[in-house]
Design a protein around this motif. Sequence first.
Motif, PDB file in Angstrom:
ATOM      1  N   LEU A 101       0.846  -1.178   0.000  1.00 17.50           N
ATOM      2  CA  LEU A 101       0.000   0.000   0.000  1.00 17.50           C
ATOM      3  C   LEU A 101       0.888   1.236   0.000  1.00 17.50           C
ATOM      4  O   LEU A 101       1.687   1.427   0.904  1.00 17.50           O
ATOM      5  CB  LEU A 101      -0.890   0.020   1.248  1.00 17.50           C
ATOM      6  CG  LEU A 101      -1.692  -1.232   1.555  1.00 17.50           C
ATOM      7  CD1 LEU A 101      -2.353  -1.116   2.905  1.00 17.50           C
ATOM      8  CD2 LEU A 101      -2.737  -1.460   0.492  1.00 17.50           C
ATOM      9  N   THR A 226       5.776   3.266   1.686  1.00 19.86           N
ATOM     10  CA  THR A 226       4.944   2.159   1.261  1.00 19.86           C
ATOM     11  C   THR A 226       4.780   1.241   2.460  1.00 19.86           C
ATOM     12  O   THR A 226       5.739   1.014   3.185  1.00 19.86           O
ATOM     13  CB  THR A 226       5.611   1.384   0.112  1.00 19.86           C
ATOM     14  OG1 THR A 226       5.892   2.299  -0.940  1.00 19.86           O
ATOM     15  CG2 THR A 226       4.714   0.288  -0.405  1.00 19.86           C
ATOM     16  N   LEU A 234      -7.792  -6.849  -0.325  1.00 19.43           N
ATOM     17  CA  LEU A 234      -7.900  -5.768  -1.302  1.00 19.43           C
ATOM     18  C   LEU A 234      -9.166  -4.949  -1.093  1.00 19.43           C
ATOM     19  O   LEU A 234      -9.154  -3.726  -1.161  1.00 19.43           O
ATOM     20  CB  LEU A 234      -7.887  -6.377  -2.699  1.00 19.43           C
ATOM     21  CG  LEU A 234      -7.635  -5.456  -3.874  1.00 19.43           C
ATOM     22  CD1 LEU A 234      -6.346  -4.707  -3.675  1.00 19.43           C
ATOM     23  CD2 LEU A 234      -7.581  -6.244  -5.146  1.00 19.43           C
ATOM     24  N   ALA A 237      -8.759  -2.654   1.766  1.00 19.14           N
ATOM     25  CA  ALA A 237      -7.676  -1.700   1.528  1.00 19.14           C
ATOM     26  C   ALA A 237      -8.145  -0.558   0.635  1.00 19.14           C
ATOM     27  O   ALA A 237      -7.706   0.577   0.773  1.00 19.14           O
ATOM     28  CB  ALA A 237      -6.482  -2.407   0.903  1.00 19.14           C
ATOM     29  N   VAL A 243      -4.435   5.749   1.581  1.00 18.42           N
ATOM     30  CA  VAL A 243      -3.663   4.969   0.619  1.00 18.42           C
ATOM     31  C   VAL A 243      -3.948   5.427  -0.809  1.00 18.42           C
ATOM     32  O   VAL A 243      -5.072   5.798  -1.130  1.00 18.42           O
ATOM     33  CB  VAL A 243      -4.029   3.476   0.786  1.00 18.42           C
ATOM     34  CG1 VAL A 243      -3.474   2.649  -0.336  1.00 18.42           C
ATOM     35  CG2 VAL A 243      -3.529   2.972   2.118  1.00 18.42           C
ATOM     36  N   LYS A 245      -5.086   4.691  -4.012  1.00 11.58           N
ATOM     37  CA  LYS A 245      -5.894   3.542  -4.429  1.00 11.58           C
ATOM     38  C   LYS A 245      -5.460   2.989  -5.781  1.00 11.58           C
ATOM     39  O   LYS A 245      -5.590   1.812  -6.048  1.00 11.58           O
ATOM     40  CB  LYS A 245      -7.367   3.954  -4.497  1.00 11.58           C
ATOM     41  CG  LYS A 245      -7.923   4.262  -3.132  1.00 11.58           C
ATOM     42  CD  LYS A 245      -9.410   4.432  -3.159  1.00 11.58           C
ATOM     43  CE  LYS A 245      -9.979   4.580  -1.769  1.00 11.58           C
ATOM     44  NZ  LYS A 245      -9.880   5.916  -1.209  1.00 11.58           N
ATOM     45  N   ILE A 248      -2.491   0.168  -5.419  1.00  9.17           N
ATOM     46  CA  ILE A 248      -2.516  -0.943  -4.467  1.00  9.17           C
ATOM     47  C   ILE A 248      -2.162  -2.239  -5.195  1.00  9.17           C
ATOM     48  O   ILE A 248      -2.700  -2.529  -6.246  1.00  9.17           O
ATOM     49  CB  ILE A 248      -3.905  -1.075  -3.819  1.00  9.17           C
ATOM     50  CG1 ILE A 248      -4.176   0.126  -2.924  1.00  9.17           C
ATOM     51  CG2 ILE A 248      -4.004  -2.362  -3.017  1.00  9.17           C
ATOM     52  CD1 ILE A 248      -5.553   0.118  -2.312  1.00  9.17           C
ATOM     53  N   THR A 250      -1.482  -6.488  -4.751  1.00 10.50           N
ATOM     54  CA  THR A 250      -1.552  -7.676  -3.918  1.00 10.50           C
ATOM     55  C   THR A 250      -1.048  -8.846  -4.743  1.00 10.50           C
ATOM     56  O   THR A 250      -1.065  -8.794  -5.964  1.00 10.50           O
ATOM     57  CB  THR A 250      -2.987  -7.925  -3.428  1.00 10.50           C
ATOM     58  OG1 THR A 250      -3.063  -9.220  -2.849  1.00 10.50           O
ATOM     59  CG2 THR A 250      -3.990  -7.839  -4.548  1.00 10.50           C
TER      60      THR A 250
ATOM     61  N   HIS B  10      -7.526   2.060 -11.546  1.00 11.15           N
ATOM     62  CA  HIS B  10      -6.379   1.331 -11.016  1.00 11.15           C
ATOM     63  C   HIS B  10      -5.354   0.989 -12.105  1.00 11.15           C
ATOM     64  O   HIS B  10      -5.737   0.740 -13.260  1.00 11.15           O
ATOM     65  CB  HIS B  10      -6.864   0.053 -10.343  1.00 11.15           C
ATOM     66  CG  HIS B  10      -5.840  -0.577  -9.463  1.00 11.15           C
ATOM     67  ND1 HIS B  10      -4.929  -1.459  -9.963  1.00 11.15           N
ATOM     68  CD2 HIS B  10      -5.560  -0.430  -8.155  1.00 11.15           C
ATOM     69  CE1 HIS B  10      -4.134  -1.835  -8.978  1.00 11.15           C
ATOM     70  NE2 HIS B  10      -4.502  -1.222  -7.865  1.00 11.15           N
TER      71      HIS B  10
END
Lengths: 375, 80
Positions: A101, A226, A234, A237, A243, A245, A248, A250, B10
Amino acid sequence: MTLPKHLHDKVEKYSKKYKITDKEKAETARRVEEKYEKAKISPGEAIGIITAESFGEPSTQLTLDVFHFAGVSEMQVTVGLPRLIEIFDARKRPSTPRMELKLKAKYSKTTDMVREIAMKIKETKLGDVAQEITINVAKANIEIVLDKKKLRELDIKPKAVFDKIVTEMKSLEVKGGDESIIIKPKEKDLLLSEIYKLKEKAKQIHVRGLEGVTHVLPVKDENGYTILCAGSNLEQALELEEVEKETIMTNDIFEVSKIFGIEGAREAIIREATKVLKDQGISIDVRHIMLLVDVMTMTGNIKGITRTGITGEKESVIARATFETPIKHLINASLIGERDDLNSVVENVILNQPVPLGTGLPGLIAKTADMEKDE
Amino acid sequence: MEEKQTIIKHVLVPQHVKLSEEQKQEVLKKYNISSKQLPRIKNDDPALKMIEVKIGDVIMIKRKSPTIGESEYYRVVVNG
């Protein structure tokens, strides 16, 4: 002009840089295009086999150890071959889930600030903030004594803990104040073993943080802080205010697929696989990984390269039998009278026929005398 | 609404664009295939939340490719 955009841009860029004439530029573009066309894979090329070989040889050099300590952190990470197998077999959960993150700039000014956020992200359970949890046999209830020092350290209010217990355990009577909380089952005559079970359940009550995140570690780099998390969540998070976004990350591919969709998962697998290989100092062309991943994500679900995944879905009986558990496949196929059109490679190798690859691919179409007469 | 926005933004998620019927036929003709032969995407895929899709639609995905900069990929919407 069929040159892809990025090559076209490069030609433009360099012709400006070296100040060449329009005529020279056209010639450059022509030669680049010639090279580009030559570099294309021709129809019938066995790219799958090339990919398999490209992976096979270097993977013998990957480390076989399951665990390894990642530098300064104390968190375990699966690396090397076990991780690669995990990725391509599409296991439902990675053996060591991890999340990265990145904090927004305004939340990472001081180390104290960052530490506070890190503690907020780490999962805190009731067992972590309780000094002791005891069973009172005579009264058939459970007393939870809160650890005030711990609570202050973590900046959690006793009231918040109390509220959390009330919402989590609806079938219970919850009483108490700042120091201790007494929970009592509503129905009477509960066996002691059941109360004991309740106590164990109470310990696991989630008080704060992201569920599943067992360790946190703030790491500083040139772009700020970080937070590395052992454990991945997720969904939760993404709700964090502090954070970034958009970045991110994982290593749980199925979680990515669930929240970002199949294309997100594809990209995540490419990144994960590339990272594993790069960490081990192995370079495999990214095109091989991309091919493999495109096949894995073709159906809209992630399918591993296993007999329950893409290999099990092959149309040809013989091709499936060649991979694993041949007898099972052959018996099942003969019971239901399955048909094999011998369209692919392995089945033709087994039957000693030319395979549909390279020069074996095109068929011959000829006009017979009758057909000519018809025209 | 908030969450939908983040999904589109994202770094892992490329842009998804629904093709019109004409564009769809053009793609199928270009590759000489039927829409059943295209890679699939489920209709409940989170990346499609922002677009209205029905079964059989073709989605163009603008991927950032490490080899050719930007590439286009096509998926057909199937029942998930």
